[in-house]
Design a protein around this motif. Sequence first.
Motif, PDB file in Angstrom:
ATOM      1  N   ASN A  64       5.547   4.639  -0.826  1.00 32.59           N
ATOM      2  CA  ASN A  64       4.355   4.597  -1.945  1.00 32.59           C
ATOM      3  C   ASN A  64       4.510   3.841  -3.209  1.00 32.59           C
ATOM      4  O   ASN A  64       3.659   3.744  -3.916  1.00 32.59           O
ATOM      5  CB  ASN A  64       3.678   5.932  -2.142  1.00 32.59           C
ATOM      6  N   GLY A 116       4.582   0.458  -3.197  1.00 30.65           N
ATOM      7  CA  GLY A 116       3.939  -0.576  -3.452  1.00 30.65           C
ATOM      8  C   GLY A 116       4.537  -1.755  -2.808  1.00 30.65           C
ATOM      9  O   GLY A 116       4.360  -2.993  -2.934  1.00 30.65           O
ATOM     10  N   LYS A 117       5.474  -1.576  -1.784  1.00 33.03           N
ATOM     11  CA  LYS A 117       6.443  -2.627  -0.919  1.00 33.03           C
ATOM     12  C   LYS A 117       5.409  -3.460  -0.300  1.00 33.03           C
ATOM     13  O   LYS A 117       5.553  -4.848  -0.257  1.00 33.03           O
ATOM     14  CB  LYS A 117       7.272  -1.921  -0.344  1.00 33.03           C
ATOM     15  N   SER A 118       4.400  -2.892   0.421  1.00 33.39           N
ATOM     16  CA  SER A 118       3.602  -3.644   1.284  1.00 33.39           C
ATOM     17  C   SER A 118       2.508  -4.408   0.641  1.00 33.39           C
ATOM     18  O   SER A 118       2.474  -5.401   0.716  1.00 33.39           O
ATOM     19  CB  SER A 118       2.770  -2.645   2.387  1.00 33.39           C
ATOM     20  N   SER A 119       2.075  -3.751  -0.522  1.00 30.50           N
ATOM     21  CA  SER A 119       1.326  -4.560  -1.356  1.00 30.50           C
ATOM     22  C   SER A 119       1.876  -5.900  -2.147  1.00 30.50           C
ATOM     23  O   SER A 119       1.311  -6.740  -2.029  1.00 30.50           O
ATOM     24  CB  SER A 119       1.006  -3.730  -2.828  1.00 30.50           C
ATOM     25  N   GLY A 121       4.502   6.832   3.474  1.00 29.60           N
ATOM     26  CA  GLY A 121       5.146   6.738   4.768  1.00 29.60           C
ATOM     27  C   GLY A 121       4.121   5.857   5.691  1.00 29.60           C
ATOM     28  O   GLY A 121       4.122   5.980   6.906  1.00 29.60           O
ATOM     29  N   THR A 122       3.426   5.011   5.113  1.00 33.25           N
ATOM     30  CA  THR A 122       2.536   4.178   5.972  1.00 33.25           C
ATOM     31  C   THR A 122       3.312   3.128   6.739  1.00 33.25           C
ATOM     32  O   THR A 122       2.892   2.876   8.034  1.00 33.25           O
ATOM     33  CB  THR A 122       1.429   3.293   4.892  1.00 33.25           C
ATOM     34  N   THR A 123       4.296   2.331   6.137  1.00 37.64           N
ATOM     35  CA  THR A 123       4.867   1.511   6.886  1.00 37.64           C
ATOM     36  C   THR A 123       5.909   2.031   7.592  1.00 37.64           C
ATOM     37  O   THR A 123       6.716   2.796   7.392  1.00 37.64           O
ATOM     38  CB  THR A 123       5.531   0.443   5.962  1.00 37.64           C
ATOM     39  N   ASN A 133       7.069  -1.602 -10.216  1.00 33.62           N
ATOM     40  CA  ASN A 133       5.462  -1.884 -10.180  1.00 33.62           C
ATOM     41  C   ASN A 133       4.618  -1.198 -10.476  1.00 33.62           C
ATOM     42  O   ASN A 133       5.051   0.011 -11.312  1.00 33.62           O
ATOM     43  CB  ASN A 133       5.536  -1.826  -8.474  1.00 33.62           C
ATOM     44  N   LYS A 134       3.511  -1.291 -10.408  1.00 36.58           N
ATOM     45  CA  LYS A 134       2.181  -0.616 -11.071  1.00 36.58           C
ATOM     46  C   LYS A 134       2.496  -0.403 -12.609  1.00 36.58           C
ATOM     47  O   LYS A 134       2.018   0.576 -13.177  1.00 36.58           O
ATOM     48  CB  LYS A 134       2.226   1.006 -10.602  1.00 36.58           C
ATOM     49  N   ASP A 151       0.169  -1.636 -14.181  1.00 37.22           N
ATOM     50  CA  ASP A 151      -1.026  -1.773 -14.902  1.00 37.22           C
ATOM     51  C   ASP A 151      -1.494   0.010 -15.147  1.00 37.22           C
ATOM     52  O   ASP A 151      -2.518   0.157 -15.898  1.00 37.22           O
ATOM     53  CB  ASP A 151      -2.246  -1.994 -13.780  1.00 37.22           C
ATOM     54  N   SER A 177       2.302  -6.007 -11.491  1.00 38.42           N
ATOM     55  CA  SER A 177       1.356  -5.031 -10.653  1.00 38.42           C
ATOM     56  C   SER A 177       1.062  -5.730  -9.547  1.00 38.42           C
ATOM     57  O   SER A 177       0.422  -6.767  -9.516  1.00 38.42           O
ATOM     58  CB  SER A 177       0.096  -4.892 -11.593  1.00 38.42           C
ATOM     59  N   ALA A 178       1.430  -5.263  -8.411  1.00 40.64           N
ATOM     60  CA  ALA A 178       1.229  -5.700  -7.050  1.00 40.64           C
ATOM     61  C   ALA A 178      -0.314  -5.758  -6.732  1.00 40.64           C
ATOM     62  O   ALA A 178      -1.158  -6.809  -6.369  1.00 40.64           O
ATOM     63  CB  ALA A 178       1.807  -5.142  -5.810  1.00 40.64           C
ATOM     64  N   LEU A 179      -0.822  -4.647  -7.555  1.00 42.57           N
ATOM     65  CA  LEU A 179      -2.494  -4.359  -7.214  1.00 42.57           C
ATOM     66  C   LEU A 179      -3.439  -5.557  -7.921  1.00 42.57           C
ATOM     67  O   LEU A 179      -3.897  -6.079  -7.473  1.00 42.57           O
ATOM     68  CB  LEU A 179      -3.058  -3.164  -7.733  1.00 42.57           C
TER      69      LEU A 179
HETATM   70  N1  LIG Z   1      -2.338   1.143  -9.621  1.00 41.72           N
HETATM   71  C1  LIG Z   1      -1.433   0.450  -8.856  1.00 41.72           C
HETATM   72  N2  LIG Z   1      -1.432   0.867  -7.493  1.00 41.72           N
HETATM   73  C2  LIG Z   1      -0.528  -0.058  -6.709  1.00 41.72           C
HETATM   74  C3  LIG Z   1       0.205  -0.968  -6.971  1.00 41.72           C
HETATM   75  N3  LIG Z   1       0.557  -1.536  -5.879  1.00 41.72           N
HETATM   76  C4  LIG Z   1       0.440  -0.507  -4.812  1.00 41.72           C
HETATM   77  N4  LIG Z   1      -0.232   0.379  -5.465  1.00 41.72           N
HETATM   78  C5  LIG Z   1      -1.031   1.333  -4.559  1.00 41.72           C
HETATM   79  O1  LIG Z   1      -0.048   2.280  -4.210  1.00 41.72           O
HETATM   80  C6  LIG Z   1      -0.160   2.733  -2.831  1.00 41.72           C
HETATM   81  C7  LIG Z   1       0.895   2.281  -1.976  1.00 41.72           C
HETATM   82  O2  LIG Z   1       0.975   1.011  -1.728  1.00 41.72           O
HETATM   83  P1  LIG Z   1       1.658   0.444  -0.607  1.00 41.72           P
HETATM   84  O3  LIG Z   1       2.007  -1.050  -0.601  1.00 41.72           O
HETATM   85  O4  LIG Z   1       1.251   0.955   0.743  1.00 41.72           O
HETATM   86  O5  LIG Z   1       3.362   1.113  -0.623  1.00 41.72           O
HETATM   87  P2  LIG Z   1       4.488   1.002   0.100  1.00 41.72           P
HETATM   88  O6  LIG Z   1       5.797   1.116  -0.599  1.00 41.72           O
HETATM   89  O7  LIG Z   1       4.502  -0.029   1.153  1.00 41.72           O
HETATM   90  O8  LIG Z   1       4.256   2.576   0.831  1.00 41.72           O
HETATM   91  P3  LIG Z   1       4.942   2.926   2.359  1.00 41.72           P
HETATM   92  O9  LIG Z   1       4.822   2.008   3.481  1.00 41.72           O
HETATM   93  O10 LIG Z   1       4.498   4.367   2.560  1.00 41.72           O
HETATM   94  O11 LIG Z   1       6.553   3.356   2.189  1.00 41.72           O
HETATM   95  C8  LIG Z   1      -1.627   2.161  -2.323  1.00 41.72           C
HETATM   96  O12 LIG Z   1      -2.661   3.047  -2.674  1.00 41.72           O
HETATM   97  C9  LIG Z   1      -1.819   0.925  -3.297  1.00 41.72           C
HETATM   98  O13 LIG Z   1      -2.848   0.287  -3.395  1.00 41.72           O
HETATM   99  C10 LIG Z   1      -0.053  -1.406  -8.287  1.00 41.72           C
HETATM  100  O14 LIG Z   1       0.660  -2.402  -8.893  1.00 41.72           O
HETATM  101  N5  LIG Z   1      -0.642  -0.753  -9.327  1.00 41.72           N
END
Ligand SMILES: Nc1nc2c(ncn2[C@@H]2O[C@H](COP(=O)(O)OP(=O)(O)OP(=O)(O)O)[C@@H](O)[C@H]2O)c(=O)[nH]1
Length: 486
Positions: free
Chosen positions: A257, A259-262, A280-282, A361-362, A364, A387-389
């Motif tokens: 969570n 934001g790796k996939s983001s 745990g999405t990916t 990350n995040k 924002d 901020s990947a978002l």
């Molecule tokens: N506010 C904010 N939310 C973010 C940012 N990057 C990702 N998110 C949110 O964080 C959540 C997880 O993002 P993913 O990209 O799925 O994270 P991940 O690390 O791939 O997660 P896993 O695959 O579960 O390990 C999602 O709801 C995204 O929208 C960011 O820069 N800012």
Amino acid sequence: MGRAAWLSNGVKVNRGSSFNSSTKSPSNQEETIAAISTPFGESGIGIVRMSGSLAQPIASKLFKPKKDQSPFISHHFHYGEIIDPQSGNPVDEVLIVLMKSPKTYTREDIVEIHCHGGYFILQKVLELVLKQGARMAQPGEFTKRAFLNGRIDLTQAEAVIDLIRAKTQTSLEIAGQQLRGWLSREMIDIKTQLVGHLALIEAHIDFPEEEIEPIAFGELKRDLERMTHQTEEWISSYEEGRVFREGISCAIVGKTNVGKSSLLNVLLKEERAIVTPIPGTTRDVIEEVLNIHGIPVRLMDTAGLRKPADSIEQEGVRRAKERVADSDFVLLMLDGSRALDVDDLEIFEEIKGKNRVVIVNKNDLPLRISLEDVKNRFENDPIVLISALKNEGIDDLKKTIYTSLVHRDVRATPEHLIVSNIRHKTAVSQVGENLASSLKGLEEGTSLEFIAFEIRSALDALGEMVGEIRSEEVLNRIFEQFCIGK
Ligand SMILES: Nc1nc2c(ncn2[C@@H]2O[C@H](COP(=O)(O)OP(=O)(O)OP(=O)(O)O)[C@@H](O)[C@H]2O)c(=O)[nH]1
Ligand SMILES: [Mg+2]
């Protein structure tokens, strides 16, 4: 490449397999070789290519010109049909071009038959050509002939494959530099100078009492110093050259969570990986190639590292760890909106000793992580806030990745040669060692025999590099990397 194809008569031919041992010696050049030189699949045109003395006679038997019966004019296209001589039936409407030796890629007669790019058509035409006495080309055999017939040297032959595989502008420039012979020219230049010095030294060894022009030791020393310095520069260009030529593998790693996939998606500018708020999405590793300022980066999004919830996630975590261990480079991702926890600390153990960039990350959201703590833990690593978002800080991140891999501006110019191939680097290192050793011998007043021996060894290494001294094993290793038809 690497696939098998079936001719329409059921004969299986290998595409992209390694050289078979029966076709290595120059005497095989008397045979005419043929292959489909364009990739498999459907396309506007596809080309069957032949090289060798039978190329023209075979073409004459199969090709029926549309308008007149004029003989082939070299380097001119002719329009007509390929006819199956057995049935008399037309196979395809084609353009055919004969290129008479020696002004050709292989320096032999070459015929190219430009057909429609259909799977079956090309194989049918190839089959007819083989029936008329050509044999199936091995991978890289056209280029190998260009080398054996003296049109290009070995470093240039190797550049052909780099050119075909180039994935970015910079890797293309480096391959182009090598193909144009800039690297070989430098090697030949060093060789000429060394041969001059060696001749004089050997004359002194063989006829010590004769009146021979005295050895200008000062000049010899200066030349050896300059050449040693030059080889050092080429060796130091290798790491960077390799990065552009081969690219790097880079794993995005972090707990769930963060934001790796983001980040993968924002770097690729497409929704490649699934993003959800559920940790745990990916599960599996997602891999895509990205161009970062000319470096081909194989980017891998991995499963978040934590204590796995089920057996699927467990496998995902195992794969993630494996990729992290194998990758050249790591993007360690932290969530700025949460304090560091035990999952983060475990990951820090996983990436010990890895070349890396730390990403917070995040950015924002309100900052909850202690940046001080992060800085203390990673005092030698670049730390980037993004901020990947919101797509913020991404250009900065790309620049940081680039400068972590490349420490200066890499441009392939005649003045700035880049050695990008491990074989060349090994040869240049050998030359450098021999030169340094003869220089030391010269300074310490060692025997002329010793200096001559070292210079001769350097000349051997140079000869092997450009292919003047040939080893079948080396040639096979080089040409088996090619695809069939090149
Ligand atoms: N506010 C904010 N939310 C973010 C940012 N990057 C990702 N998110 C949110 O964080 C959540 C997880 O993002 P993913 O990209 O799925 O994270 P991940 O690390 O791939 O997660 P896993 O695959 O579960 O390990 C999602 O709801 C995204 O929208 C960011 O820069 N800012
Ligand atoms: Mg993910």
